[in-house]
Structures are given as C-alpha cells and as structure tokens.
Design an enzyme around this catalytic site. Structure first.
Site, PDB file in Angstrom:
ATOM      1  N   SER A 101      -1.023  65.785 -22.281  1.00  0.00           N
ATOM      2  CA  SER A 101      -1.798  64.795 -21.520  1.00  0.00           C
ATOM      3  C   SER A 101      -2.787  64.938 -22.132  1.00  0.00           C
ATOM      4  CB  SER A 101      -2.156  65.612 -20.636  1.00  0.00           C
ATOM      5  OG  SER A 101      -0.412  65.904 -19.240  1.00  0.00           O
ATOM      6  N   ARG A 134       5.854  74.033 -26.957  1.00  0.00           N
ATOM      7  CA  ARG A 134       5.846  72.893 -28.052  1.00  0.00           C
ATOM      8  C   ARG A 134       5.793  73.539 -29.436  1.00  0.00           C
ATOM      9  NH1 ARG A 134       1.421  69.782 -25.009  1.00  0.00           N
ATOM     10  NH2 ARG A 134       0.491  72.093 -25.449  1.00  0.00           N
ATOM     11  N   HIS A 172       6.452  65.996 -19.643  1.00  0.00           N
ATOM     12  CA  HIS A 172       7.004  66.686 -19.072  1.00  0.00           C
ATOM     13  C   HIS A 172       8.202  66.285 -18.577  1.00  0.00           C
ATOM     14  CE1 HIS A 172       2.284  66.780 -18.905  1.00  0.00           C
ATOM     15  NE2 HIS A 172       2.206  68.268 -18.898  1.00  0.00           N
ATOM     16  N   LYS A 204     -11.585  73.669 -13.743  1.00  0.00           N
ATOM     17  CA  LYS A 204     -11.496  72.394 -14.660  1.00  0.00           C
ATOM     18  C   LYS A 204     -12.201  71.394 -14.368  1.00  0.00           C
ATOM     19  CE  LYS A 204      -7.667  73.438 -18.083  1.00  0.00           C
ATOM     20  NZ  LYS A 204      -6.085  72.896 -18.406  1.00  0.00           N
TER      21      LYS A 204
HETATM   22  O1  PNS Z   1      -0.790  72.468 -17.724  1.00  0.00           O
HETATM   23  P1  PNS Z   1      -1.469  73.756 -17.874  1.00  0.00           P
HETATM   24  O2  PNS Z   1      -2.974  73.259 -17.898  1.00  0.00           O
HETATM   25  O3  PNS Z   1      -1.544  74.047 -19.108  1.00  0.00           O
HETATM   26  O4  PNS Z   1      -1.107  74.746 -16.414  1.00  0.00           O
HETATM   27  C1  PNS Z   1      -1.059  76.013 -16.611  1.00  0.00           C
HETATM   28  C2  PNS Z   1      -0.802  76.830 -15.767  1.00  0.00           C
HETATM   29  C3  PNS Z   1      -1.277  76.334 -14.048  1.00  0.00           C
HETATM   30  C4  PNS Z   1       0.529  76.749 -15.680  1.00  0.00           C
HETATM   31  C5  PNS Z   1      -1.807  77.839 -15.677  1.00  0.00           C
HETATM   32  O5  PNS Z   1      -3.017  77.849 -16.010  1.00  0.00           O
HETATM   33  C6  PNS Z   1      -1.647  78.932 -14.063  1.00  0.00           C
HETATM   34  O6  PNS Z   1      -0.690  78.712 -14.196  1.00  0.00           O
HETATM   35  N1  PNS Z   1      -2.661  79.151 -13.446  1.00  0.00           N
HETATM   36  C7  PNS Z   1      -2.348  79.758 -12.461  1.00  0.00           C
HETATM   37  C8  PNS Z   1      -3.888  81.011 -12.266  1.00  0.00           C
HETATM   38  C9  PNS Z   1      -2.335  81.820 -12.085  1.00  0.00           C
HETATM   39  O7  PNS Z   1      -1.472  82.571 -11.751  1.00  0.00           O
HETATM   40  N2  PNS Z   1      -2.924  82.276 -13.929  1.00  0.00           N
HETATM   41  C10 PNS Z   1      -2.093  82.995 -14.171  1.00  0.00           C
HETATM   42  C11 PNS Z   1      -2.643  84.947 -14.389  1.00  0.00           C
HETATM   43  S1  PNS Z   1      -4.517  85.098 -14.384  1.00  0.00           S
END
Ligand code: PNS
Length: 165
Positions: free
Chosen positions: A128, A90, A17, A41
């Site tokens: 993570s 990745r 990150h 989560k």
């Molecule tokens: O580090 P992560 O858990 O892979 O991050 C995921 C994240 C936060 C980027 C993703 O879950 C997200 O953007 N969530 C917000 C809700 C949203 O807008 N979802 C997309 C449309 S369903």
C-alpha cells in the site's frame, strides 16, 4: 466450518491483497477481510473508505465478508469463531515481523493457527505504501490496484495533493 481472517490496514487495498483474497476464498468456507482501526497509525483512507473499497473488491465472492476491528486480533478472531489467520508473505523482509506476530498470537491463543500464503510473484514488490508513493508523484497505479478502486484512490490522492483533505 473453516473460518479464516485476513487482517490488515488495507490503506488502500492492492492487487496483492486481492490475490490473497481470491486464493483464500477458495481454501476456506468463509473468509473475513478485517480492517484494523489502529489508533497509533494515521491512515490515508478512513476506515469507512477502506471498507467501501474492500467491499467493492470482495463483491463477487459469496463467502468473503468485510469488517473492521480494533484491539487484539485474537479477541476479534474468537468473536468471529475463526480458527485461522491468513497473511500474505512477500519477501524475507516480511518474514521476521510476521514470524514474531504469529508466535505472539499463538502464545495468546494456541488454538488460533496462522497460515502464510506466498505472494504471487507478480506482486512481490507491491505494498500500500508503494502505491501511495507512486500515486502521490503522479505515477501510474493502474496495474497495482484493483480496477474497482482505482478511481477512488486517484481521487483521494488528488484531494490530498491539492490540500482539500
Ligand atoms: O497491513 P498491516 O498494517 O501490516 O496489518 C497489521 C495487522 C493489522 C495484521 C496487525 O497489526 C494486527 O494484527 N494488529 C492487531 C493487534 C494485535 O493483535 N497485535 C498482535 C499482538 S501484539
């Protein structure tokens, strides 16, 4: 002014990150690192703890802000006047999910662009979850998380392992 959002769970922030934050900060006028408060989560670190760790990491970048959001990313991006979402990529295993997310976000807001940054190959294996797994079983995470957060991560894992959390 080009404003980008780097969203994620950051539970906890890793060197992967940090690498994206570093490179992103040089590409955009402003980079907002945004922690998702996800009611579906259960994170190891509270939102406050994740913000605190990210702030320690972003401290030296004058154009990087750290914030939390809940709900849809496109709504938050609009609120912040951001035009770009950045994501670290990745391996192929990331691709399918990220591709879907990028297309969903474009459908919801066609003006918002998703840009992918290839991981530094030093961190291609890093996540993570991997950091938590190694730390829980006593492995060394010294080279996996930023030095600014190393002690805080270890403290939390120790507390959880000893039943204090
Ligand atoms: O580090 P992560 O858990 O892979 O991050 C995921 C994240 C936060 C980027 C993703 O879950 C997200 O953007 N969530 C917000 C809700 C949203 O807008 N979802 C997309 C449309 S369903």
């Amino acid at each position: 002014m080009k404003i980008a959002i780097y969203p994620g769970s950051f539970d906890p922030v890793t060197n992967g990150h940090k690498d994206i934050i570093d490179r992103g900060s040089r590409l955009f006028d402003k980079l907002i690192v945004a922690v998702l408060e996800n009611p579906r989560k259960v994170p190891l670190f509270t939102t406050e703890e994740r913000l605190e760790m990210l702030k320690a990491v972003a401290h030296s970048y004058s154009n990087v802000d750290v914030d939390a959001f809940c709900g849809l990313l496109i709504t938050y991006a609009k609120l912040k006047n951001a035009q770009i979402i950045i994501k670290g990529l990745r391996a192929m295993s990331d691709f399918e999910f990220e591709f879907q997310m990028a297309l969903v976000n474009r459908k919801l807001d066609p003006r918002l662009e998703t840009m992918f940054m290839m991981t530094n190959n030093r961190y291609a294996f890093l996540s993570s979850s991997i950091v938590k797994e190694i730390a829980f079983y006593g492995g060394d995470i010294c080279e996996l998380v930023p030095s600014e957060v190393y002690n805080q991560v270890l403290r939390k894992i120790r507390d959880v392992n000893s039943g204090n959390v």
